[in-house]
Write a protein that holds these residues in place. Structure first.
Motif, mmCIF file in Angstrom:
data_model
loop_
_atom_site.group_PDB
_atom_site.id
_atom_site.type_symbol
_atom_site.label_atom_id
_atom_site.label_comp_id
_atom_site.label_asym_id
_atom_site.label_seq_id
_atom_site.Cartn_x
_atom_site.Cartn_y
_atom_site.Cartn_z
ATOM 1 N N TYR A 192 0.830 -1.208 0.000
ATOM 2 C CA TYR A 192 0.000 0.000 0.000
ATOM 3 C C TYR A 192 0.866 1.261 0.000
ATOM 4 O O TYR A 192 0.586 2.220 -0.735
ATOM 5 C CB TYR A 192 -0.930 0.010 1.210
ATOM 6 C CG TYR A 192 -2.217 -0.762 1.020
ATOM 7 C CD1 TYR A 192 -3.307 -0.185 0.393
ATOM 8 C CD2 TYR A 192 -2.338 -2.070 1.475
ATOM 9 C CE1 TYR A 192 -4.490 -0.883 0.220
ATOM 10 C CE2 TYR A 192 -3.513 -2.783 1.310
ATOM 11 C CZ TYR A 192 -4.590 -2.185 0.681
ATOM 12 O OH TYR A 192 -5.758 -2.884 0.494
ATOM 13 N N VAL B 88 2.372 1.850 -3.607
ATOM 14 C CA VAL B 88 1.468 2.330 -4.670
ATOM 15 C C VAL B 88 0.979 3.742 -4.369
ATOM 16 O O VAL B 88 0.776 4.541 -5.295
ATOM 17 C CB VAL B 88 0.287 1.364 -4.883
ATOM 18 C CG1 VAL B 88 0.777 -0.005 -5.299
ATOM 19 C CG2 VAL B 88 -0.600 1.261 -3.662
ATOM 20 N N LEU B 89 0.814 4.063 -3.103
ATOM 21 C CA LEU B 89 0.376 5.418 -2.757
ATOM 22 C C LEU B 89 1.501 6.427 -2.920
ATOM 23 O O LEU B 89 1.262 7.596 -3.282
ATOM 24 C CB LEU B 89 -0.153 5.452 -1.328
ATOM 25 C CG LEU B 89 -1.520 4.811 -1.134
ATOM 26 C CD1 LEU B 89 -1.833 4.638 0.349
ATOM 27 C CD2 LEU B 89 -2.612 5.641 -1.804
ATOM 28 N N PRO C 23 -0.151 8.228 -6.391
ATOM 29 C CA PRO C 23 -1.366 8.360 -5.575
ATOM 30 C C PRO C 23 -2.588 8.756 -6.388
ATOM 31 O O PRO C 23 -3.708 8.356 -6.068
ATOM 32 C CB PRO C 23 -0.989 9.438 -4.561
ATOM 33 C CG PRO C 23 0.125 10.201 -5.206
ATOM 34 C CD PRO C 23 0.881 9.199 -6.006
ATOM 35 N N ALA D 249 -3.938 5.514 -7.732
ATOM 36 C CA ALA D 249 -4.394 4.603 -6.680
ATOM 37 C C ALA D 249 -5.697 5.052 -6.047
ATOM 38 O O ALA D 249 -6.488 4.225 -5.596
ATOM 39 C CB ALA D 249 -3.318 4.466 -5.611
ATOM 40 N N LEU D 250 -5.944 6.352 -6.010
ATOM 41 C CA LEU D 250 -7.117 6.892 -5.342
ATOM 42 C C LEU D 250 -8.219 7.288 -6.317
ATOM 43 O O LEU D 250 -9.236 7.845 -5.914
ATOM 44 C CB LEU D 250 -6.719 8.088 -4.479
ATOM 45 C CG LEU D 250 -5.692 7.793 -3.384
ATOM 46 C CD1 LEU D 250 -5.292 9.056 -2.655
ATOM 47 C CD2 LEU D 250 -6.224 6.751 -2.404
ATOM 48 N N SER E 206 -11.537 3.378 -11.323
ATOM 49 C CA SER E 206 -10.864 2.419 -12.189
ATOM 50 C C SER E 206 -11.881 1.808 -13.141
ATOM 51 O O SER E 206 -13.072 2.134 -13.103
ATOM 52 C CB SER E 206 -10.204 1.327 -11.336
ATOM 53 O OG SER E 206 -9.508 0.407 -12.151
ATOM 54 N N GLU F 240 -8.116 -3.631 -12.480
ATOM 55 C CA GLU F 240 -6.820 -3.072 -12.845
ATOM 56 C C GLU F 240 -6.041 -4.062 -13.708
ATOM 57 O O GLU F 240 -5.922 -5.245 -13.360
ATOM 58 C CB GLU F 240 -6.019 -2.734 -11.595
ATOM 59 C CG GLU F 240 -6.405 -1.415 -10.953
ATOM 60 C CD GLU F 240 -6.076 -0.231 -11.854
ATOM 61 O OE1 GLU F 240 -5.000 -0.240 -12.496
ATOM 62 O OE2 GLU F 240 -6.898 0.691 -11.920
ATOM 63 N N THR G 210 -9.693 0.755 -6.248
ATOM 64 C CA THR G 210 -8.454 0.786 -7.026
ATOM 65 C C THR G 210 -7.229 0.531 -6.163
ATOM 66 O O THR G 210 -6.342 -0.256 -6.525
ATOM 67 C CB THR G 210 -8.316 2.152 -7.723
ATOM 68 O OG1 THR G 210 -9.527 2.474 -8.393
ATOM 69 C CG2 THR G 210 -7.176 2.146 -8.718
ATOM 70 N N VAL G 211 -7.146 1.198 -5.028
ATOM 71 C CA VAL G 211 -5.949 1.079 -4.204
ATOM 72 C C VAL G 211 -5.767 -0.358 -3.715
ATOM 73 O O VAL G 211 -4.628 -0.859 -3.630
ATOM 74 C CB VAL G 211 -5.997 2.082 -3.021
ATOM 75 C CG1 VAL G 211 -7.138 1.762 -2.051
ATOM 76 C CG2 VAL G 211 -4.661 2.117 -2.291
ATOM 77 N N ASN G 212 -6.835 -1.051 -3.417
ATOM 78 C CA ASN G 212 -6.725 -2.445 -2.992
ATOM 79 C C ASN G 212 -6.212 -3.328 -4.122
ATOM 80 O O ASN G 212 -5.375 -4.216 -3.906
ATOM 81 C CB ASN G 212 -8.077 -2.957 -2.503
ATOM 82 C CG ASN G 212 -8.564 -2.264 -1.250
ATOM 83 O OD1 ASN G 212 -7.878 -1.400 -0.710
ATOM 84 N ND2 ASN G 212 -9.735 -2.634 -0.788
ATOM 85 N N ALA H 40 -2.496 -2.546 -4.693
ATOM 86 C CA ALA H 40 -1.684 -3.086 -3.600
ATOM 87 C C ALA H 40 -1.527 -4.600 -3.746
ATOM 88 O O ALA H 40 -0.437 -5.147 -3.516
ATOM 89 C CB ALA H 40 -2.309 -2.734 -2.257
#
Length: 402
Positions: free
Chosen positions: A62, A65-66, A70, A73-74, A77, A82, A281-283, A286
């Motif tokens: 995490y 990717v952030l 960022p 990732a935030l 999507s 992804e 997206t962030v999950n 990651a």
């Protein structure tokens, strides 16, 4: 006009949809709420052991990717998922004997969402769905919400009976068969290669969709891996394979996926757009980063080794805990052991005395689509240490004997 007069003439709000009131909640969730006290040794949950999560590795993924992108990732999507994660999932599936490309995969918010999407895309009210007996409880809920008619396929300790399946397919003309063929929830049993081939033949001969749910397959303790039903001749164009990171990475990430033929996959993507647009997206990023930087297979092997110790501890103490005449499964992997007590026992009625003695389990009755076997119960062995399992079984024996 007074406030009282206005209220008296106000029409009531419309009722909830019939399916919302007809379908009950999850008995497992209800039991977990009742047994949240720390002194209760809880064999009821289907939760992976939190102390075995690779928290450092996931946190690093995490952070990376952030830190690196960022904005991406935030951001929103694509519905399908992804690209980096879809490619990694395709590679893992191909390496296990089922050739798969990124475009064959749809990322879902947990594999439970995949079930809901498939119910939306495939089922009309009144359609018939075949399931195992007993069956994963949340699948029964998903099909019931879709208005399906759910019919149980008879089986034995090795799973679905192929002859019974063939007869039901001809008589009931079902739309799909749902199965968890490897370390099944709730029984822990595994369908043999011969029976998987028979399921594939029945689907090909009679025009049946197969939904093959595989959340536990990587948690093997012993024995040889059995190929997916989807890899059998005649099954490729009618089998949906579901997978999940919940049992091997972390359930809180809510990452699952489905591999399906193109037309059905597109229909599920449209249903997902209506449900949640896309999985966070962030999950996804990651998880893709974790797969690129870490060795998930090595981590799973460590987890499976611990789970094997815990399964062995439960097997070592189960005979003394259960009444004479009881039987139970010996799973080669996964998270669950299934027990059947003599018919005079009602495990639902016996749950409260067991909880009063500081131990919990799940009665077997809710897992049945047809007439339930009320003397059955499910035990999860992965969230307690061997010492805690031994003590929990001692308490269970006391509770079952009154």
């Amino acid at each position: 006009m007074t406030v009282t007069e206005t209220a008296a003439t106000t029409a009531p709000v419309p009722p909830l949809a019939a399916r919302a009131t007809a379908i009950g909640g999850s008995p497992v969730r209800d039991i977990l709420a009742v047994t949240a006290r720390p002194e209760v040794i809880n064999f009821a949950g289907g939760l992976p052991a939190p102390e075995l999560f690779d928290a450092d590795g996931i946190a690093a993924a995490y952070r990376d990717v952030l830190a690196e992108d960022p904005g991406r990732a935030l951001q929103y999507s694509t519905t399908e998922g992804e690209p980096a994660l879809r490619a990694a999932l395709a590679d893992r599936t191909s390496a296990r004997g089922l050739p798969t490309g990124p475009d064959d995969v749809l990322v879902t918010t947990g594999s439970q969402q995949a079930l809901s999407l498939l119910a939306t895309a495939l089922l009309e009210p009144g359609d018939t769905v075949l399931v195992e007996s007993p069956c994963y409880l949340a699948a029964l809920q998903a099909f019931a919400f879709a208005g399906a008619r759910v019919v149980a396929v008879p089986g034995d300790d090795e799973g679905i009976d192929p002859e019974a399946l063939g007869e039901l397919v001809v008589r009931e003309r079902p739309k799909l068969l749902y199965t968890v063929p490897t370390f099944q929830n709730p029984t822990g049993r595994t369908l043999s290669a011969d029976r998987r081939a028979a399921v594939a033949r029945a689907a090909a001969a009679h025009g049946l969709w197969i939904v093959e749910d595989d959340p536990y397959g990587e948690l093997r303790f012993e024995g040889e891996r059995v190929p997916w039903i989807a890899s059998h001749d005649g099954a490729g164009d009618r089998t949906v394979l579901l997978g999940s990171f919940s049992k091997v990475m972390a359930p809180g990430m809510r990452l699952g996926w489905l591999r399906a033929p193109a037309a059905l996959r597109r229909a599920c993507a449209v249903a997902k757009q209506a449900a949640d647009l896309h999985t966070p997206t962030v999950n996804q990023l990651a998880a893709a980063r974790y797969l690129a930087d870490r060795d998930l297979d090595a981590h799973v092997a460590k987890v499976a080794a611990v789970y094997r110790e815990r399964r062995d501890a439960m097997l070592a103490g189960i005979a003394a805990a259960l009444p004479d005449g009881s039987t139970w499964t010996r799973p080669e992997g996964g998270m669950f052991l299934w027990a059947r007590l003599p018919e005079r026992y009602d495990t639902t009625a016996l749950l409260r005395p067991a909880v009063d003695r500081g131990v919990a389990y799940v009665p077997g009755a809710p897992f049945y689509a047809g007439t339930p076997e009320t003397s059955t119960l499910r035990l999860c062995f992965v969230t307690q240490t061997p010492a805690e399992i031994a003590e929990g079984l001692r308490r269970l024996g006391t509770g079952l004997r009154g």
